[in-house]
Design a protein around this motif. Sequence first.
Motif, PDB file in Angstrom:
ATOM      1  N   TYR A 150     -13.713  -7.833 -10.630  1.00 36.78           N
ATOM      2  CA  TYR A 150     -12.672  -7.747  -9.592  1.00 36.78           C
ATOM      3  C   TYR A 150     -13.245  -7.943  -8.207  1.00 36.78           C
ATOM      4  O   TYR A 150     -12.516  -8.200  -7.263  1.00 36.78           O
ATOM      5  CB  TYR A 150     -11.867  -6.451  -9.710  1.00 36.78           C
ATOM      6  N   VAL A 175      -5.542  -9.949  -0.524  1.00 36.79           N
ATOM      7  CA  VAL A 175      -5.430 -10.764  -1.746  1.00 36.79           C
ATOM      8  C   VAL A 175      -4.223 -11.684  -1.607  1.00 36.79           C
ATOM      9  O   VAL A 175      -3.351 -11.445  -0.780  1.00 36.79           O
ATOM     10  CB  VAL A 175      -5.268  -9.904  -3.033  1.00 36.79           C
ATOM     11  N   GLU A 195      -9.737 -13.095  -2.720  1.00 37.76           N
ATOM     12  CA  GLU A 195      -9.763 -11.906  -1.859  1.00 37.76           C
ATOM     13  C   GLU A 195     -10.308 -12.277  -0.483  1.00 37.76           C
ATOM     14  O   GLU A 195     -11.250 -13.070  -0.387  1.00 37.76           O
ATOM     15  CB  GLU A 195     -10.666 -10.827  -2.492  1.00 37.76           C
ATOM     16  N   LEU A 206     -20.558   1.885  -6.784  1.00 33.13           N
ATOM     17  CA  LEU A 206     -19.329   2.445  -6.208  1.00 33.13           C
ATOM     18  C   LEU A 206     -19.677   3.532  -5.202  1.00 33.13           C
ATOM     19  O   LEU A 206     -20.611   4.309  -5.426  1.00 33.13           O
ATOM     20  CB  LEU A 206     -18.458   3.050  -7.326  1.00 33.13           C
ATOM     21  N   ARG A 223      -9.097  12.568   2.135  1.00 22.78           N
ATOM     22  CA  ARG A 223      -9.252  11.172   2.470  1.00 22.78           C
ATOM     23  C   ARG A 223      -8.708  10.854   3.853  1.00 22.78           C
ATOM     24  O   ARG A 223      -7.651  11.340   4.248  1.00 22.78           O
ATOM     25  CB  ARG A 223      -8.504  10.351   1.425  1.00 22.78           C
ATOM     26  N   ASP A 225      -5.128   2.654   3.479  1.00 23.96           N
ATOM     27  CA  ASP A 225      -6.083   1.569   3.783  1.00 23.96           C
ATOM     28  C   ASP A 225      -7.174   1.423   2.721  1.00 23.96           C
ATOM     29  O   ASP A 225      -7.485   2.370   2.007  1.00 23.96           O
ATOM     30  CB  ASP A 225      -6.662   1.705   5.193  1.00 23.96           C
ATOM     31  N   PHE A 230      -0.463  -0.194 -12.029  1.00 26.26           N
ATOM     32  CA  PHE A 230       0.127  -1.531 -11.963  1.00 26.26           C
ATOM     33  C   PHE A 230      -0.926  -2.643 -11.940  1.00 26.26           C
ATOM     34  O   PHE A 230      -0.574  -3.813 -11.978  1.00 26.26           O
ATOM     35  CB  PHE A 230       1.108  -1.634 -10.786  1.00 26.26           C
ATOM     36  N   HIS A 231      -2.182  -2.264 -11.924  1.00 24.98           N
ATOM     37  CA  HIS A 231      -3.213  -3.287 -12.126  1.00 24.98           C
ATOM     38  C   HIS A 231      -3.067  -3.927 -13.504  1.00 24.98           C
ATOM     39  O   HIS A 231      -3.496  -5.056 -13.722  1.00 24.98           O
ATOM     40  CB  HIS A 231      -4.620  -2.685 -11.954  1.00 24.98           C
ATOM     41  N   LEU A 269     -12.106  -2.871 -12.572  1.00 23.99           N
ATOM     42  CA  LEU A 269     -11.085  -2.218 -11.737  1.00 23.99           C
ATOM     43  C   LEU A 269     -10.485  -0.960 -12.387  1.00 23.99           C
ATOM     44  O   LEU A 269     -10.440   0.086 -11.739  1.00 23.99           O
ATOM     45  CB  LEU A 269     -10.008  -3.234 -11.331  1.00 23.99           C
TER      46      LEU A 269
HETATM   47  C1  HEM Z   1       0.467  -5.289  -9.061  1.00 22.30           C
HETATM   48  C2  HEM Z   1      -0.244  -5.469  -7.992  1.00 22.30           C
HETATM   49  C3  HEM Z   1      -1.145  -4.398  -7.469  1.00 22.30           C
HETATM   50  C4  HEM Z   1      -0.881  -3.084  -7.249  1.00 22.30           C
HETATM   51  C5  HEM Z   1       0.443  -2.373  -7.438  1.00 22.30           C
HETATM   52  C6  HEM Z   1      -2.074  -2.475  -6.771  1.00 22.30           C
HETATM   53  C7  HEM Z   1      -2.193  -1.147  -6.447  1.00 22.30           C
HETATM   54  C8  HEM Z   1      -3.308  -0.569  -5.936  1.00 22.30           C
HETATM   55  C9  HEM Z   1      -3.400   0.769  -5.428  1.00 22.30           C
HETATM   56  C10 HEM Z   1      -2.247   1.758  -5.358  1.00 22.30           C
HETATM   57  C11 HEM Z   1      -4.651   0.961  -5.022  1.00 22.30           C
HETATM   58  C12 HEM Z   1      -5.171   2.231  -4.413  1.00 22.30           C
HETATM   59  C13 HEM Z   1      -5.220   2.118  -2.932  1.00 22.30           C
HETATM   60  C14 HEM Z   1      -6.080   3.180  -2.354  1.00 22.30           C
HETATM   61  O1  HEM Z   1      -5.973   4.336  -2.765  1.00 22.30           O
HETATM   62  O2  HEM Z   1      -6.875   2.857  -1.500  1.00 22.30           O
HETATM   63  C15 HEM Z   1      -5.379  -0.236  -5.297  1.00 22.30           C
HETATM   64  C16 HEM Z   1      -6.709  -0.398  -5.054  1.00 22.30           C
HETATM   65  C17 HEM Z   1      -7.373  -1.560  -5.321  1.00 22.30           C
HETATM   66  N1  HEM Z   1      -6.844  -2.727  -5.826  1.00 22.30           N
HETATM   67 FE1  HEM Z   1      -4.979  -3.041  -6.348  1.00 22.30          FE
HETATM   68  N2  HEM Z   1      -3.057  -3.421  -6.709  1.00 22.30           N
HETATM   69  C18 HEM Z   1      -2.526  -4.606  -7.121  1.00 22.30           C
HETATM   70  C19 HEM Z   1      -3.145  -5.810  -7.177  1.00 22.30           C
HETATM   71  C20 HEM Z   1      -4.475  -5.988  -6.955  1.00 22.30           C
HETATM   72  C21 HEM Z   1      -5.145  -7.253  -6.989  1.00 22.30           C
HETATM   73  C22 HEM Z   1      -4.504  -8.609  -7.202  1.00 22.30           C
HETATM   74  C23 HEM Z   1      -6.446  -7.002  -6.757  1.00 22.30           C
HETATM   75  C24 HEM Z   1      -7.534  -8.036  -6.694  1.00 22.30           C
HETATM   76  C25 HEM Z   1      -8.322  -8.315  -7.651  1.00 22.30           C
HETATM   77  C26 HEM Z   1      -6.583  -5.585  -6.568  1.00 22.30           C
HETATM   78  C27 HEM Z   1      -7.756  -4.931  -6.308  1.00 22.30           C
HETATM   79  C28 HEM Z   1      -7.851  -3.643  -5.884  1.00 22.30           C
HETATM   80  C29 HEM Z   1      -9.072  -3.050  -5.430  1.00 22.30           C
HETATM   81  C30 HEM Z   1     -10.416  -3.755  -5.333  1.00 22.30           C
HETATM   82  C31 HEM Z   1      -8.778  -1.738  -5.085  1.00 22.30           C
HETATM   83  C32 HEM Z   1      -9.749  -0.693  -4.562  1.00 22.30           C
HETATM   84  C33 HEM Z   1     -10.675  -0.285  -5.627  1.00 22.30           C
HETATM   85  C34 HEM Z   1     -11.411   0.971  -5.250  1.00 22.30           C
HETATM   86  O3  HEM Z   1     -10.877   2.050  -5.380  1.00 22.30           O
HETATM   87  O4  HEM Z   1     -12.552   0.878  -4.849  1.00 22.30           O
HETATM   88  N3  HEM Z   1      -5.363  -4.997  -6.694  1.00 22.30           N
HETATM   89  N4  HEM Z   1      -4.534  -1.159  -5.840  1.00 22.30           N
END
Ligand code: HEM
Length: 613
Positions: A431, A268, A392, A176, A196, A128, A366-367, A441
């Motif tokens: 982001y 998203v 978002e 953060l 966590r 989550d 993958f970001h 990000l």
């Molecule tokens: C290829 C597509 C994407 C993948 C594979 C991906 C993967 C991930 C993963 C694995 C996490 C960690 C989850 C967790 O541990 O809670 C994450 C966190 C996050 N992702 Fe992505 N994501 C993708 C697309 C996006 C997009 C489109 C956005 C929007 C701008 C986004 C924004 C975020 C944010 C804001 C977090 C949490 C940041 C934090 O740690 O505070 N992601 N994502």
Amino acid sequence: QEAPILYDAYFGEPITAKRNDYLAGTVNATSLCIIPVLPCTKEEGRRVDGTCTNPKYPSRGAGMSPLPRMLHAQFGAGNSLRPARDGSELPSTRLLRTSLMADGTFTNHHFSTLAAHFMAVAAADNVDLLYLLRYALVSDCCLGNTPNRVNPICIPIPVPEDDPYLRGSQVRCLNLTRVITYQEVGCLPNSLPAERYSVVTPLLDLSLVYGNTELRNRQIRSYNGGELAFRMEGNREVPQGNSVFCLNNRPPEVSCYNFGDDYQGNLVSGIYLTTMWFFREHNRIARRLAKVNKCWTDEKLFQTARQINIAQYQYIFYYELQAEILGRKNALAEGIIYETDGYVNDFDYRYEPGVLREYVIGTRWFHTFQPGRTDLYRKRKYIGNRPTPDDEYRSGILAINNTEADLTEGALIQPGDEFDYVIAPDLTQRYLADVQLASDLPATDMMRGRDAGLPPYNHYRKICGLKPAKYWEDFYDTIDKDKVEVLRRIYDDIEDVELMVAIYIERLLPDTYVGPTLYCIMTHNFLLWRRSDKFFFEHGDFPAALTIPQLNEVRKTSIARVLCDNGDDVKEIQPAAFFRRSHRNYPVPCEKIPGIDYNMWKDEHWCPKDKEK
Ligand code: HEM
């Protein structure tokens, strides 16, 4: 009905009197730290709440279970962030990010944006992101632009004076906060490592569509024909639309979809589009099954439709997407996928269900693949784009101005971004859209590795079959010389170099889209998901398993078929829809895309009378 057994969410054992006393003394702990589990039975299929995924560890697989780790956590005193070897604070991740990676947009020549959408959905399905709200909206860890080092939940990122982008601004600190831990909710004392706390089932089980608890699941079912509750929005079939999480909807956007997990599901655009397709797919399957089996009850239709939906989702994830990311030959050699028309019975009761902590950090890689702008296409014509962060918490856009159809066509035509050190400016600078002055990000991703207490990169090199580095030059086997030079300048010690930083800069392994350490982590996780999950779609050794003919029907489907059946206004599609259109992957009419024959589920002997009410 038998009474549930109460399991300790963290320890995974039936709750003891001693633990009960401890929990009774902390706030809310009894509901937040205990997982009630009804006794596992031989006949049943996958539960919505993830319990009994492996009957040997009945509570694992439920939300609130801890994320297993490949290596033990390493924190500083009192669960603070691990310091550098000399006791100082590790370097700013904003400094690391801007020194090692660039802002920009290069497109990938193979994958479509649909592949990025599916990756994001799979991430949101097993962990989550509730902690996001805390720093995006509530806490300020940069009071007066100075990093707050007193509040233990704050982990602000310092911005150097000469930051290449922010030097002209006043911003010297990125807000953060830490993720939510068992300690924070009151399940564990601070003397144990901070682990966590996540409320989502850590499995590939479409919890975005079906929810994470039986209670939630009951709320979203229609109890008619096996369907999920739906309504028509114009000519689009959608869930009820009064969820509260679309904080970013702007008039006239009013819908916020009541998906099974309506927080994660509305996050998203790639996620709410894909969740919508699999929501519709459930109802479509239920209707097809009802045609073949006139005597089936709502319950039987619901559970079978859900089983088929999750099976094809797992199939698409493993065989169509990850096999391409890791290389098909590699995936076969590792035992992630198989070439067979039989069962693959690799369930192993010794594996506890869960998602690896290293996986949910590492796959943030993958970001780099995620475009910062999401394209809109209509009748093969580009008609504009939307900044991805601006959408978002905003699924209300889908119903306005044909946006769902335009985004869907866009996902098929727009390329994903290149897998490289270059990341879309919308993700490196903003982001969190306009909610914070600046947000980066990949810098946050690196910070999350610290937040999780991950041991140094060198330790992962060791368990992943690489030589731990003694000298900086030893990193040359996985990281380009120029990047090692930057690491050497920023870090004081080789042992300080962090896993997530390395994942972002490792050279890709041949025939894959990931570096060697992430390859190792993803492989471990995919094997764990297969082996720990009794109900994985290819397993045949339980009574509710798919039959072999049914399993082979599932193996005929594809993401292209799912879009043809459920995408808004999709009439033609490239057969390999995770890939860009090309002369070898040219769009064809949807009738040409193979799918599942539901006659394989015809069961005239099954009639409800004595089976269920
Ligand atoms: C290829 C597509 C994407 C993948 C594979 C991906 C993967 C991930 C993963 C694995 C996490 C960690 C989850 C967790 O541990 O809670 C994450 C966190 C996050 N992702 Fe992505 N994501 C993708 C697309 C996006 C997009 C489109 C956005 C929007 C701008 C986004 C924004 C975020 C944010 C804001 C977090 C949490 C940041 C934090 O740690 O505070 N992601 N994502």
